[in-house]
Scaffold this active site. Sequence first.
Site, PDB file in Angstrom:
ATOM      1  CB  ILE A   1      93.428 -26.586  55.500  1.00 40.25           C
ATOM      2  CG1 ILE A   1      93.463 -25.112  55.059  1.00 40.25           C
ATOM      3  CG2 ILE A   1      94.206 -26.766  56.797  1.00 40.25           C
ATOM      4  CD1 ILE A   1      92.770 -24.168  56.022  1.00 40.25           C
TER       5      ILE A   1
ATOM      6  NE  ARG B   1      81.084 -34.603  53.355  1.00 41.53           N
ATOM      7  CZ  ARG B   1      80.351 -33.758  52.645  1.00 41.53           C
ATOM      8  NH1 ARG B   1      79.043 -33.950  52.529  1.00 41.53           N
ATOM      9  NH2 ARG B   1      80.914 -32.738  52.019  1.00 41.53           N
TER      10      ARG B   1
ATOM     11  CG  ASP C   1      79.058 -37.238  57.154  1.00 39.41           C
ATOM     12  OD1 ASP C   1      79.576 -36.379  57.893  1.00 39.41           O
ATOM     13  OD2 ASP C   1      78.060 -37.008  56.444  1.00 39.41           O
TER      14      ASP C   1
ATOM     15  CE1 TYR D   1      83.523 -21.899  59.188  1.00 41.32           C
ATOM     16  CE2 TYR D   1      84.034 -19.593  59.563  1.00 41.32           C
ATOM     17  CZ  TYR D   1      84.447 -20.868  59.269  1.00 41.32           C
ATOM     18  OH  TYR D   1      85.786 -21.121  59.048  1.00 41.32           O
TER      19      TYR D   1
ATOM     20  CB  THR E   1      90.716 -23.646  51.010  1.00 44.20           C
ATOM     21  OG1 THR E   1      89.728 -22.740  51.530  1.00 44.20           O
ATOM     22  CG2 THR E   1      91.911 -23.697  51.955  1.00 44.20           C
TER      23      THR E   1
END
Length: 250
Positions: free
Chosen positions: A18, A38, A59, A147, A182
């Site tokens: 995305i 990263r 990061d 999450y 994704t």
Amino acid sequence: MDGIAGRHAMVTGGGTGIGLEIAAALTAAGARVTVLGRREGPLQAATAAGKAAGFEVADVTAEGAVAAAIARAGTPAILVNAAGAAESAPFLRTDDALWDRMLRVNLLGAVSATRAALPGMLAGGWGRVVNIASTAAMRGYPYVSAYVASKHAVLGLTRALALEVAAKGITVNAVCPGFTETDIVAESVARIVSKTGRSEAEARAELAKHNPQGRLVQPEEVAAAVLFLCSDGASAVNGRALAVDGGEVP
């Protein structure tokens, strides 16, 4: 697009998925885009393909690294916090390390980047912060408690900060995609296949069924929502969660 052309934009997690699609859309709209992530390889590829003007390797969980990257690239007028991660486990097997990873990447990553970018926006009297959350910021899903909690926190951050900067020419909003085509969804499909013995098509259908349209959201659809929120036409849209989910969340 009005409000975007000529602005410096930074997209965290901009090398893939995305984030990469958002970077490409902002570039096409006339922004000077810096992608941050990263891994140098995907960032270099995005820049070489013309989807970004430059890149910074950092990061988002390392606040000092993000601040240094923004100092090198220049303060963005548009910040899209697209870096994120998703891991699944039953609640009783979700240990502190998993909780820490989800909160550090999904919540504190957005905090770090925004903290570094906001002073420049305040000084310039204009800014757009768009946090890529998830429908998990607006509802619950089983087996991904850490999450879901981290994405709920991102939406809380969005709403609170939006009120702090409402009179300063800055808006803060969240885009909340449903299951999107994704690498993260591809990994979810692989896990379903390995754990249940279902075919890949069956696993994808299991995820797509959450969307009333019966399909996965496409990254370019998420990018279109971000473009709108960054435009002058969205100047009065602040502190909102814009779901891109085919009607999954009421």
